[in-house]
Design a protein around this motif. Structure first.
Motif, mmCIF file in Angstrom:
data_model
loop_
_atom_site.group_PDB
_atom_site.id
_atom_site.type_symbol
_atom_site.label_atom_id
_atom_site.label_comp_id
_atom_site.label_asym_id
_atom_site.label_seq_id
_atom_site.Cartn_x
_atom_site.Cartn_y
_atom_site.Cartn_z
ATOM 1 N N LYS A 288 0.821 -1.212 0.000
ATOM 2 C CA LYS A 288 0.000 0.000 0.000
ATOM 3 C C LYS A 288 0.854 1.261 0.000
ATOM 4 O O LYS A 288 0.511 2.255 -0.655
ATOM 5 N N ILE A 289 1.920 1.246 0.760
ATOM 6 C CA ILE A 289 2.744 2.451 0.903
ATOM 7 C C ILE A 289 3.418 2.806 -0.417
ATOM 8 O O ILE A 289 3.464 3.977 -0.817
ATOM 9 N N ARG B 181 6.794 11.287 -0.087
ATOM 10 C CA ARG B 181 7.833 10.266 0.104
ATOM 11 C C ARG B 181 8.370 10.317 1.533
ATOM 12 O O ARG B 181 8.579 9.279 2.178
ATOM 13 N N ARG B 182 8.581 11.538 2.045
ATOM 14 C CA ARG B 182 9.071 11.672 3.423
ATOM 15 C C ARG B 182 8.000 11.266 4.434
ATOM 16 O O ARG B 182 8.293 10.592 5.420
ATOM 17 N N GLN B 183 6.747 11.682 4.191
ATOM 18 C CA GLN B 183 5.673 11.331 5.123
ATOM 19 C C GLN B 183 5.431 9.828 5.191
ATOM 20 O O GLN B 183 5.085 9.293 6.249
ATOM 21 N N LEU C 36 -2.441 5.115 5.487
ATOM 22 C CA LEU C 36 -2.772 5.909 4.310
ATOM 23 C C LEU C 36 -3.537 7.174 4.665
ATOM 24 O O LEU C 36 -3.444 8.191 3.971
ATOM 25 N N ARG C 37 -4.314 7.118 5.738
ATOM 26 C CA ARG C 37 -5.178 8.247 6.079
ATOM 27 C C ARG C 37 -4.387 9.515 6.400
ATOM 28 O O ARG C 37 -4.849 10.623 6.144
ATOM 29 N N THR C 38 -3.211 9.339 6.977
ATOM 30 C CA THR C 38 -2.413 10.520 7.329
ATOM 31 C C THR C 38 -1.971 11.299 6.099
ATOM 32 O O THR C 38 -1.744 12.507 6.180
ATOM 33 N N LEU C 39 -1.860 10.622 4.950
ATOM 34 C CA LEU C 39 -1.387 11.284 3.745
ATOM 35 C C LEU C 39 -2.455 12.180 3.111
ATOM 36 O O LEU C 39 -2.132 13.045 2.296
ATOM 37 N N PHE C 40 -3.725 11.964 3.474
ATOM 38 C CA PHE C 40 -4.816 12.746 2.893
ATOM 39 C C PHE C 40 -5.306 13.856 3.820
ATOM 40 O O PHE C 40 -6.193 14.622 3.435
#
Length: 497
Positions: free
Chosen positions: A224-225, A283-285, A296-300
C-alpha cells in the motif's frame, strides 16, 4: 446514637440542585440564540445609521434585520457542507473547521464577492410584472423572509438544503402572488428543477469513481505504501488543479473575468506544479509507515484541510451575493424610489451577509456538520477527499455545460455516492474478496471467512432514514418557500403600502 439525618431537608436540597442544573443547561442552550439576536439588532441599527437620510428608512432597517437572519441561517446550513467531510473523517477538529470556514467564507464574500446582482433573482419573474416600487419591495421582502424561515426549519430537522433554491422558491412565490403564474419564467424554473437531479447524481458519480480508483490502485494492493507514494501526489495534483479552475471560474468573478478554456489551463498548470512539489513531501511522510489502511489516512489529512478552506472561500465569493441580493434590491429601490434592472451591493450589505454567515456557522453549524460528516455514512480521509474533489469538478463540468447546479446538492450527493458505492463494492467486488481472503487472521495461518450475501445485504453503509429526510427536504424546498412567500407577500404589501 440519634439519627441526625433529615430526609425532608435532603430531598429539598436535591430538588434545588436539580433545578439549578436544569437552569444552567437551559441557559447554555439560549446563549447561541441570544448572540444571534444581538447580531440581528446590531445590523438593523447599523442600517438605520447608514441609511438615515434615505426614504423608507424603517423598511430598510427591517430588511437589514431579515437579511441578517437569513445570513445566520445560511451559515448554519449551507456552509457546513464545505467542512463536514473533513470533520467527519477526523482530518481536523470541529473547532478548527468552524474557524477556517468562518475566516475563508468572510474573505471570499468581502474580497471576491459579486458586486452586481439582478433585481429579480436569476430571471425567475418578468420584471414588468413587479414594476412598481411597493410591489417589488414587498415581493423581495417576502422572498427573503420565507427562504430564511425555510432554511431555519431545515436546519432544525437536520436536513442540508440549497440556499439558492430556497431564494428561487421565495422569489417565484412572491411573483405569482403579485402578478399571477404568467409572470414566472417557466423554462428557467425547469432548468433549476433539473438541477435537483443533476447535482447530486453528478456529484455522487464523480466521488464514487475516485473512491473506486483509490481502492483499486492503493488500498487493495500488496504494498500500500509504495502505491501511495506513486498515486497520492497525482491525486493531490488533480485536486489542486480542480480547485484552481473552480476558483478561477467561480470564485474570482468580481476581481477578473476568466472563461472556461483559460480556467482549465490554469488548473492544469496548478496541478502539475503541486504534483511536483508534493512528491518528495509524500515520500518523506510515508517513510516508516506500516503497510495498512490506517497509515494511508495521514497522507490525505492536509489536502482535506486545504480543500475545506478553498470551498469556503469559493462559496463566500459565489453564493453570498445570492443571499443578500434581495436585501440589496430592497435598499436600492427604497433609496431611488424606482425599480432598476441591476443593483450594486453596498459594502455594508455584503458585510451583513459575510459576517452573518460566519456567526451562523459558529453558533449553529455543528448540527449540519455532524449530519454531513458523520451521520449519513462513515467517512475517512480517503472518502472525504473524494467528496471534496467531486464538489469542485462537478461545478466545473456543470459550468461548461451551462447547467445550474447546487453546491449543497453536489456535496451531499457526493457523500451519498461514496456510501452507496461502498455498499456495492463491499458485497460484489471480486478484487476485494480476493484480497480479504489472502489476509491471515490473528493466528497467522487461517484466512478470514467471507460474509454471506444475506448478511452483507443487511450491512447498509448509508443510513436510509437520513437519506429519505434529506431527499424529501430537497424536493419540497422550492414549493414550500414559494407557498410561504406568496402568503407573506399579501401581509407585507399591506404593511408598506
Amino acid at each position: 446514637m440519634p439519627n441526625l439525618k433529615k430526609p425532608t431537608l435532603d430531598k429539598d436540597l436535591d430538588k434545588l440542585s436539580y433545578v439549578e442544573e436544569a437552569a444552567g443547561t437551559l441557559g447554555r442552550g439560549l446563549i447561541a440564540p441570544g448572540i444571534a439576536l444581538v447580531f440581528i439588532v446590531l445590523c438593523a441599527l447599523a442600517a438605520g445609521a447608514t441609511m438615515s437620510d434615505a426614504p423608507s428608512t424603517v423598511l430598510i432597517v427591517a430588511a437589514a434585520a431579515v437579511g441578517a437572519y437569513m445570513a445566520l441561517n445560511i451559515g448554519a446550513n449551507d456552509v457546513a457542507n464545505n467542512v463536514g467531510p473533513a470533520v467527519g473523517s477526523r482530518a481536523m477538529t470541529l473547532m478548527t473547521a468552524l474557524i477556517i470556514a468562518a475566516v475563508f467564507e468572510s474573505a471570499g464574500a468581502l474580497i471576491a464577492g459579486g458586486d452586481v446582482v439582478g433585481t429579480i433573482s436569476k430571471g425567475i419573474i418578468d420584471p414588468g410584472a413587479v414594476a412598481t416600487p411597493t410591489v417589488f419591495m414587498a415581493a423581495m421582502m417576502a422572498a427573503l423572509v420565507s427562504s430564511a424561515l425555510w432554511i431555519n426549519l431545515a436546519t432544525w430537522v437536520g436536513a442540508p438544503v440549497s440556499t439558492t433554491h430556497a431564494i428561487v422558491g421565495g422569489v417565484m412565490g412572491a411573483g405569482i402572488a403579485a402578478a399571477g403564474f404568467g409572470a414566472v419564467n417557466w423554462p428557467t424554473m425547469g432548468s433549476i428543477a433539473a438541477s435537483w437531479v443533476i447535482s447530486p447524481f453528478l456529484g455522487g458519480a464523480i466521488a464514487a469513481l475516485f473512491l473506486a480508483f483509490i481502492k483499486t490502485f492503493i488500498i487493495y494492493r500488496e504494498d500500500k505504501i509504495a502505491a501511495a507514494r506513486r498515486w497520492v501526489p497525482v491525486l493531490i495534483g488533480v485536486m489542486a488543479g480542480a480547485f484552481a479552475s473552480y476558483l478561477a471560474l467561480k470564485g474570482l468573478k468580481k476581481l477578473v473575468k476568466i472563461d472556461m478554456p483559460t480556467s482549465l489551463l490554469i488548473g492544469v498548470a496548478a496541478g502539475l506544479i503541486v504534483w511536483l512539489v508534493v512528491r518528495p513531501i509524500i515520500r518523506r511522510q510515508s517513510a516508516g509507515l506500516e503497510n495498512r489502511n490506517q497509515s494511508l489516512r495521514t497522507l490525505f489529512a492536509m489536502p482535506l484541510v486545504c480543500s475545506a478552506a478553498l470551498l469556503s472561500f469559493a462559496h463566500g465569493a459565489n453564493d453570498v451575493a445570492n443571499a443578500v441580493g434581495p436585501l440589496a434590491a430592497i435598499v436600492h429601490t427604497a433609496e431611488l424610489g424606482e425599480v432598476v434592472s441591476k443593483v450594486s451591493i453596498p459594502l455594508w450589505v455584503m458585510a451583513v451577509g459575510a459576517f452573518g454567515i460566519s456567526f451562523g456557522l459558529l453558533l449553529f453549524g455543528p448540527k449540519i456538520i455532524h449530519m454531513v460528516g458523520q451521520q449519513i455514512t462513515k467517512l475517512n480521509p480517503m472518502r472525504a477527499y473524494c467528496v471534496s474533489l467531486s464538489a469542485a469538478i462537478t461545478v466545473i463540468i456543470a459550468s461548461g455545460l451551462g447547467l445550474p447546479v447546487s453546491s449543497t446538492h453536489i456535496a451531499v450527493g457526493a457523500v451519498f455516492g461514496v456510501g452507496f458505492f461502498r455498499e456495492w463494492y463491499t458485497e460484489r467486488s471480486k478484487r476485494r474478496l480476493e484480497y480479504v481472503n489472502k489476509q491471515p487472521n490473528s493466528s497467522g495461518n487461517e484466512v478470514r471467512p467471507v460474509r454471506n450475501r444475506e448478511e452483507q445485504a443487511r450491512r447498509h453503509l448509508v443510513r436510509r432514514a437520513h437519506f429519505m429526510t434529506i431527499i424529501a427536504a430537497w424536493i419540497v424546498t422550492v414549493p414550500a418557500a414559494a407557498a410561504l412567500s406568496g402568503a407573506l407577500y399579501f401581509v407585507i404589501v399591506k404593511l408598506i403600502a
